[in-house]
Design an enzyme around this catalytic site. Structure first.
Site, PDB file in Angstrom:
ATOM      1  N   CYS A  20     -36.754  25.981   8.018  1.00  0.00           N
ATOM      2  CA  CYS A  20     -36.787  26.928   9.137  1.00  0.00           C
ATOM      3  C   CYS A  20     -38.186  27.470   9.397  1.00  0.00           C
ATOM      4  O   CYS A  20     -38.556  27.721  10.549  1.00  0.00           O
ATOM      5  CB  CYS A  20     -35.803  28.071   8.907  1.00  0.00           C
ATOM      6  N   HIS A  74     -34.680  33.381   5.597  1.00  0.00           N
ATOM      7  CA  HIS A  74     -34.462  32.668   6.855  1.00  0.00           C
ATOM      8  C   HIS A  74     -35.592  33.053   7.800  1.00  0.00           C
ATOM      9  O   HIS A  74     -36.238  34.098   7.629  1.00  0.00           O
ATOM     10  CB  HIS A  74     -33.109  33.025   7.463  1.00  0.00           C
ATOM     11  N   ASP A  90     -32.958  30.967  17.429  1.00  0.00           N
ATOM     12  CA  ASP A  90     -32.636  30.602  16.053  1.00  0.00           C
ATOM     13  C   ASP A  90     -31.998  29.221  16.079  1.00  0.00           C
ATOM     14  O   ASP A  90     -30.909  29.035  16.622  1.00  0.00           O
ATOM     15  CB  ASP A  90     -31.684  31.635  15.440  1.00  0.00           C
TER      16      ASP A  90
END
Length: 205
Positions: A20, A74, A90
């Protein structure tokens, strides 16, 4: 939702599962290349805590009806062009891409009040231009002791800055005064990027 999106389709974005931090770096790079006038309104946001155990809901990797997962950290991207027009991009959420900030936070993080203190979420917010310059990762955190990959890496070379071979830990760290950008609690994070219509009306009186 009627907005001039930075990324018209999720398929336009570079994405590799479990990377990520690099996915968001690539979003920042894409804005710099295609919409440079918007870069100053964009941020990379790391969410983690001291124990690296943060619950997030509405995640593709989540389980159950609520799609909840506990990550060590994250990273997501936000574009904040106007007051209360902040959008979250996202690549791992099951929510729409993008989602307005208030909806994203409400459904993804819910509240810290029902969580044990060790699961409270903290947020490191880094301006996109800073993230492009300072982020550096040789992907060592994704290797097992025998050198094999935990998850297959992106096909492009590692993102390395001129000054540091691997500084991912500085971004995940949620200690104030360390690392780039600013660190917020969940409530502080919301206060910085969202004003309720009631508060806005009061301020305009």
């Amino acid at each position: 939702m009627t907005t001039d999106f930075l990324f018209p389709k999720i398929s336009d974005c570079s994405y590799v599962s479990c990377y990520c931090e690099e996915n968001v770096w690539k979003l920042c790079e894409q804005v710099k290349r295609t919409r440079p006038e918007e870069l100053s309104k964009c941020y990379a946001v790391f969410v983690s805590n001291e124990g690296r155990t943060v619950p997030l809901w509405r995640q593709k990797a989540g389980r159950g009806d609520d799609q909840v997962v506990i990550w060590d950290y994250h990273v997501f991207f936000i574009h904040n062009p106007l007051l209360n027009r902040c959008l979250v991009f996202d690549l791992d959420t099951t929510l729409p891409f993008p989602t307005y900030f208030h909806k994203y936070v409400t459904e993804t993080f819910r509240s810290d009040l029902a969580l044990r203190p060790e699961h409270h979420r903290f947020f490191r917010v880094i301006p996109a231009d800073t993230y492009l310059i300072e982020f550096s990762s040789d992907r060592r955190h994704m290797r097992r002791p025998d050198g094999s990959w935990i998850k297959p890496p992106p096909s492009y070379p590692p993102i390395l800055s001129n000054s540091n071979m691997h500084c991912l830990g500085d971004f995940i760290c949620m200690s104030a005064g360390k690392g780039p950008g600013s660190v917020y609690s969940l409530s502080e994070f919301v206060q910085n990027f969202y004003k309720s219509p009631h508060v806005m009306a009061q301020n305009n009186k």
